[in-house]
Motif scaffolding. Structure first.
Motif, PDB file in Angstrom:
ATOM      1  N   ALA A  43       5.289 -51.441  -0.072  1.00  0.00           N
ATOM      2  CA  ALA A  43       4.047 -52.158   0.203  1.00  0.00           C
ATOM      3  C   ALA A  43       2.883 -51.554  -0.575  1.00  0.00           C
ATOM      4  CB  ALA A  43       3.746 -52.143   1.696  1.00  0.00           C
ATOM      5  N   GLN A  44       2.894 -50.243  -0.747  1.00  0.00           N
ATOM      6  CA  GLN A  44       1.833 -49.600  -1.529  1.00  0.00           C
ATOM      7  C   GLN A  44       1.856 -50.088  -2.979  1.00  0.00           C
ATOM      8  OE1 GLN A  44       1.351 -45.294  -1.026  1.00  0.00           O
ATOM      9  NE2 GLN A  44       2.486 -45.390   0.891  1.00  0.00           N
ATOM     10  N   ILE A  45       3.051 -50.217  -3.544  1.00  0.00           N
ATOM     11  CA  ILE A  45       3.162 -50.711  -4.919  1.00  0.00           C
ATOM     12  C   ILE A  45       2.687 -52.160  -5.007  1.00  0.00           C
ATOM     13  CG2 ILE A  45       4.791 -51.263  -6.766  1.00  0.00           C
ATOM     14  CD1 ILE A  45       6.483 -48.885  -5.788  1.00  0.00           C
ATOM     15  N   ALA A  46       3.111 -52.992  -4.068  1.00  0.00           N
ATOM     16  CA  ALA A  46       2.697 -54.396  -4.071  1.00  0.00           C
ATOM     17  C   ALA A  46       1.180 -54.521  -3.947  1.00  0.00           C
ATOM     18  CB  ALA A  46       3.390 -55.153  -2.942  1.00  0.00           C
ATOM     19  N   ASN A  47       0.586 -53.731  -3.049  1.00  0.00           N
ATOM     20  CA  ASN A  47      -0.868 -53.783  -2.876  1.00  0.00           C
ATOM     21  C   ASN A  47      -1.608 -53.318  -4.118  1.00  0.00           C
ATOM     22  OD1 ASN A  47      -0.651 -54.771  -0.319  1.00  0.00           O
ATOM     23  ND2 ASN A  47      -1.304 -52.910   0.727  1.00  0.00           N
ATOM     24  N   ALA A  48      -1.110 -52.248  -4.753  1.00  0.00           N
ATOM     25  CA  ALA A  48      -1.757 -51.739  -5.963  1.00  0.00           C
ATOM     26  C   ALA A  48      -1.746 -52.767  -7.074  1.00  0.00           C
ATOM     27  CB  ALA A  48      -1.056 -50.463  -6.429  1.00  0.00           C
ATOM     28  N   PHE A  54      -2.897 -62.520  -5.087  1.00  0.00           N
ATOM     29  CA  PHE A  54      -1.898 -63.536  -5.400  1.00  0.00           C
ATOM     30  C   PHE A  54      -1.880 -64.634  -4.339  1.00  0.00           C
ATOM     31  CE2 PHE A  54       2.292 -65.360  -4.784  1.00  0.00           C
ATOM     32  CZ  PHE A  54       2.583 -65.824  -6.054  1.00  0.00           C
ATOM     33  N   ASN A  55      -2.024 -64.249  -3.089  1.00  0.00           N
ATOM     34  CA  ASN A  55      -1.990 -65.237  -2.010  1.00  0.00           C
ATOM     35  C   ASN A  55      -3.131 -66.242  -2.084  1.00  0.00           C
ATOM     36  OD1 ASN A  55       0.348 -64.167  -0.835  1.00  0.00           O
ATOM     37  ND2 ASN A  55      -0.814 -62.689   0.373  1.00  0.00           N
ATOM     38  N   GLU A  56      -4.156 -65.945  -2.890  1.00  0.00           N
ATOM     39  CA  GLU A  56      -5.290 -66.857  -3.047  1.00  0.00           C
ATOM     40  C   GLU A  56      -5.104 -67.832  -4.206  1.00  0.00           C
ATOM     41  OE1 GLU A  56      -8.628 -64.317  -3.619  1.00  0.00           O
ATOM     42  OE2 GLU A  56      -8.420 -63.309  -1.672  1.00  0.00           O
ATOM     43  N   LEU A  57      -4.080 -67.629  -5.028  1.00  0.00           N
ATOM     44  CA  LEU A  57      -3.920 -68.419  -6.239  1.00  0.00           C
ATOM     45  C   LEU A  57      -3.316 -69.789  -5.955  1.00  0.00           C
ATOM     46  CD1 LEU A  57      -2.529 -65.749  -8.730  1.00  0.00           C
ATOM     47  CD2 LEU A  57      -4.876 -66.570  -8.524  1.00  0.00           C
ATOM     48  N   TRP A 121       9.911 -60.457 -14.180  1.00  0.00           N
ATOM     49  CA  TRP A 121       9.244 -59.572 -15.133  1.00  0.00           C
ATOM     50  C   TRP A 121       7.730 -59.605 -14.939  1.00  0.00           C
ATOM     51  CZ3 TRP A 121      11.195 -56.046 -18.427  1.00  0.00           C
ATOM     52  CH2 TRP A 121      12.550 -56.125 -18.781  1.00  0.00           C
ATOM     53  N   LEU A 122       7.188 -60.768 -14.654  1.00  0.00           N
ATOM     54  CA  LEU A 122       5.739 -60.910 -14.509  1.00  0.00           C
ATOM     55  C   LEU A 122       5.215 -60.230 -13.253  1.00  0.00           C
ATOM     56  CD1 LEU A 122       3.252 -62.524 -15.833  1.00  0.00           C
ATOM     57  CD2 LEU A 122       3.625 -64.134 -13.945  1.00  0.00           C
ATOM     58  N   LEU A 123       5.903 -60.424 -12.133  1.00  0.00           N
ATOM     59  CA  LEU A 123       5.376 -60.013 -10.824  1.00  0.00           C
ATOM     60  C   LEU A 123       6.405 -59.230 -10.014  1.00  0.00           C
ATOM     61  CD1 LEU A 123       3.581 -63.344  -9.797  1.00  0.00           C
ATOM     62  CD2 LEU A 123       2.486 -61.252 -10.641  1.00  0.00           C
ATOM     63  N   PHE A 124       7.182 -58.387 -10.662  1.00  0.00           N
ATOM     64  CA  PHE A 124       8.208 -57.650  -9.931  1.00  0.00           C
ATOM     65  C   PHE A 124       7.669 -56.871  -8.731  1.00  0.00           C
ATOM     66  CE2 PHE A 124      10.560 -53.804  -8.982  1.00  0.00           C
ATOM     67  CZ  PHE A 124      11.799 -54.337  -8.658  1.00  0.00           C
ATOM     68  N   PRO A 125       6.479 -56.243  -8.804  1.00  0.00           N
ATOM     69  CA  PRO A 125       6.016 -55.493  -7.633  1.00  0.00           C
ATOM     70  C   PRO A 125       5.979 -56.319  -6.349  1.00  0.00           C
ATOM     71  CG  PRO A 125       4.700 -54.913  -9.527  1.00  0.00           C
ATOM     72  CD  PRO A 125       5.566 -56.076  -9.949  1.00  0.00           C
ATOM     73  N   HIS A 170      15.895 -48.979 -11.397  1.00  0.00           N
ATOM     74  CA  HIS A 170      15.305 -47.656 -11.226  1.00  0.00           C
ATOM     75  C   HIS A 170      13.876 -47.747 -11.748  1.00  0.00           C
ATOM     76  CE1 HIS A 170      19.275 -46.177 -10.298  1.00  0.00           C
ATOM     77  NE2 HIS A 170      19.731 -46.584 -11.474  1.00  0.00           N
ATOM     78  N   ILE A 171      12.919 -47.610 -10.842  1.00  0.00           N
ATOM     79  CA  ILE A 171      11.516 -47.870 -11.152  1.00  0.00           C
ATOM     80  C   ILE A 171      10.758 -46.547 -11.184  1.00  0.00           C
ATOM     81  CG2 ILE A 171       9.450 -49.116 -10.394  1.00  0.00           C
ATOM     82  CD1 ILE A 171      11.609 -50.741  -8.608  1.00  0.00           C
ATOM     83  N   PHE A 172       9.988 -46.329 -12.237  1.00  0.00           N
ATOM     84  CA  PHE A 172       9.220 -45.094 -12.404  1.00  0.00           C
ATOM     85  C   PHE A 172       7.737 -45.444 -12.437  1.00  0.00           C
ATOM     86  CE2 PHE A 172      13.425 -44.475 -14.020  1.00  0.00           C
ATOM     87  CZ  PHE A 172      13.779 -43.205 -13.584  1.00  0.00           C
ATOM     88  N   PHE A 173       6.948 -44.788 -11.575  1.00  0.00           N
ATOM     89  CA  PHE A 173       5.544 -45.182 -11.432  1.00  0.00           C
ATOM     90  C   PHE A 173       4.686 -43.956 -11.141  1.00  0.00           C
ATOM     91  CE2 PHE A 173       7.887 -45.600  -7.541  1.00  0.00           C
ATOM     92  CZ  PHE A 173       7.054 -45.155  -6.518  1.00  0.00           C
ATOM     93  N   GLY A 174       3.378 -44.115 -11.382  1.00  0.00           N
ATOM     94  CA  GLY A 174       2.452 -43.001 -11.258  1.00  0.00           C
ATOM     95  C   GLY A 174       1.818 -42.881  -9.885  1.00  0.00           C
ATOM     96  N   GLU A 175       0.869 -41.967  -9.782  1.00  0.00           N
ATOM     97  CA  GLU A 175       0.153 -41.751  -8.524  1.00  0.00           C
ATOM     98  C   GLU A 175      -0.636 -42.985  -8.105  1.00  0.00           C
ATOM     99  OE1 GLU A 175       0.377 -39.202  -6.483  1.00  0.00           O
ATOM    100  OE2 GLU A 175       1.809 -38.187  -7.795  1.00  0.00           O
ATOM    101  N   ASP A 176      -0.966 -43.828  -9.078  1.00  0.00           N
ATOM    102  CA  ASP A 176      -1.695 -45.059  -8.777  1.00  0.00           C
ATOM    103  C   ASP A 176      -0.768 -46.193  -8.357  1.00  0.00           C
ATOM    104  OD1 ASP A 176      -0.460 -45.484 -11.187  1.00  0.00           O
ATOM    105  OD2 ASP A 176      -2.271 -46.075 -12.278  1.00  0.00           O
ATOM    106  N   ASN A 177       0.538 -45.898  -8.253  1.00  0.00           N
ATOM    107  CA  ASN A 177       1.556 -46.873  -7.852  1.00  0.00           C
ATOM    108  C   ASN A 177       1.730 -48.029  -8.835  1.00  0.00           C
ATOM    109  OD1 ASN A 177       2.303 -45.494  -5.472  1.00  0.00           O
ATOM    110  ND2 ASN A 177       0.569 -46.374  -4.369  1.00  0.00           N
ATOM    111  N   MET A 178       1.372 -47.795 -10.093  1.00  0.00           N
ATOM    112  CA  MET A 178       1.597 -48.771 -11.147  1.00  0.00           C
ATOM    113  C   MET A 178       2.866 -48.395 -11.912  1.00  0.00           C
ATOM    114  SD  MET A 178      -0.935 -50.720 -10.530  1.00  0.00           S
ATOM    115  CE  MET A 178      -0.890 -51.835 -11.933  1.00  0.00           C
ATOM    116  N   ILE A 179       3.734 -49.371 -12.124  1.00  0.00           N
ATOM    117  CA  ILE A 179       5.001 -49.114 -12.801  1.00  0.00           C
ATOM    118  C   ILE A 179       4.740 -48.786 -14.275  1.00  0.00           C
ATOM    119  CG2 ILE A 179       7.258 -50.061 -13.420  1.00  0.00           C
ATOM    120  CD1 ILE A 179       7.026 -51.886 -10.968  1.00  0.00           C
ATOM    121  N   LYS A 180       5.411 -47.750 -14.767  1.00  0.00           N
ATOM    122  CA  LYS A 180       5.282 -47.327 -16.168  1.00  0.00           C
ATOM    123  C   LYS A 180       6.555 -47.611 -16.967  1.00  0.00           C
ATOM    124  CE  LYS A 180       1.323 -45.517 -14.944  1.00  0.00           C
ATOM    125  NZ  LYS A 180       0.050 -46.228 -15.250  1.00  0.00           N
ATOM    126  N   GLU A 181       7.714 -47.441 -16.325  1.00  0.00           N
ATOM    127  CA  GLU A 181       9.001 -47.670 -16.977  1.00  0.00           C
ATOM    128  C   GLU A 181      10.001 -48.119 -15.915  1.00  0.00           C
ATOM    129  OE1 GLU A 181      10.274 -44.150 -19.123  1.00  0.00           O
ATOM    130  OE2 GLU A 181       8.230 -43.727 -19.799  1.00  0.00           O
TER     131      GLU A 181
END
Length: 228
Positions: A43-48, A54-57, A121-125, A170-181
């Motif tokens: 949920a933290q990744i999705a929120n970040a 998205f729910n407003e689109l 690919w566009l919205l995996f989080p 296998h998802i790799f992400f930073g302290e900001d919960n944004m996926i990098k690789e």
């Protein structure tokens, strides 16, 4: 090299093809009411990544592109109306429209397989909230391309259905919960590892516009992005 290229082309049609409807109902109730640090890492990744926005689109437009060794192999323009579940694909000068959940024709089913792949690919989080899976979280892992220490989340579908069951990520992400690789692993053990980079924010939603392999021979990227 031929084996790698054929794998990459295959994966553009297989990666992420899950049934993304299983948890989508009822998600409009925002999770922001709970303190962020108390939420599951998914949920933290999705929120970040702007899930509330998205729910407003009403409409998302984007073009999905794949290049292998500088040769354009895929180019698909999408219009998606998430509230009505209408989808429109334009590819090779032809356009097809359908509504998700309807009894789909053969052509619409083929288009939907591509849509699930491309939107993954566009919205995996967001799939971390929308779909069913098993997961393992490690606060420390070594990313496969940059070899940097990052957080790591492994997501496994274990025959949950959809268009390509039994694959994992296998998802790799930073302290900001944004996926990098990430590394995609198919049910037969074939792998594709790419970056998540060139982020740009649209209507409060950050999108990684570029995904490429370590040697850049494989590039998957988005153009013509418009969120309404």
């Amino acid at each position: 090299m031929k084996k790698i290229l054929s794998l990459c082309l295959l994966l553009t049609f297989l990666i992420g093809c899950k049934d993304n409807q299983s948890k989508s109902e009822g998600l409009e109730a925002t999770v922001s009411e709970i303190k962020s640090e108390e939420l599951p890492i998914t949920a933290q990744i999705a929120n970040a990544n702007g899930m509330e926005k998205f729910n407003e689109l009403d409409e998302l437009n984007f073009t999905f592109n794949v290049k292998v060794n500088d040769t354009l192999r895929s180019n698909r323009a999408w219009k998606w109306f998430p509230k009505t579940k209408k989808v429109e694909l334009t590819e090779k000068g032809e356009t097809i429209s359908y509504t998700q959940g309807d009894s789909l024709t053969e052509n619409a089913l083929a288009a939907d397989q591509k849509f699930i792949n491309d939107s993954y690919w566009l919205l995996f989080p967001y799939q971390l909230m929308w779909s069913d899976f098993e997961s393992t979280y490690n606060e420390k892992g070594i990313s496969p391309i940059s070899n940097e220490e990052m957080k790591m989340l492994t997501v496994s579908y274990k025959g949950k259905g959809g268009y390509s069951p039994d694959d994992s990520y296998h998802i790799f992400f930073g302290e900001d919960n944004m996926i990098k690789e990430w590394t995609y692993v198919s049910s037969t053990g074939r792998e594709l590892t790419t970056t998540w980079e060139d982020y740009e924010t649209f209507k409060g939603i950050p999108i990684a516009k570029m995904h490429k392999s370590a040697d850049s021979s494989f590039q998957l990227y988005f153009t013509d992005i418009k969120f309404k």
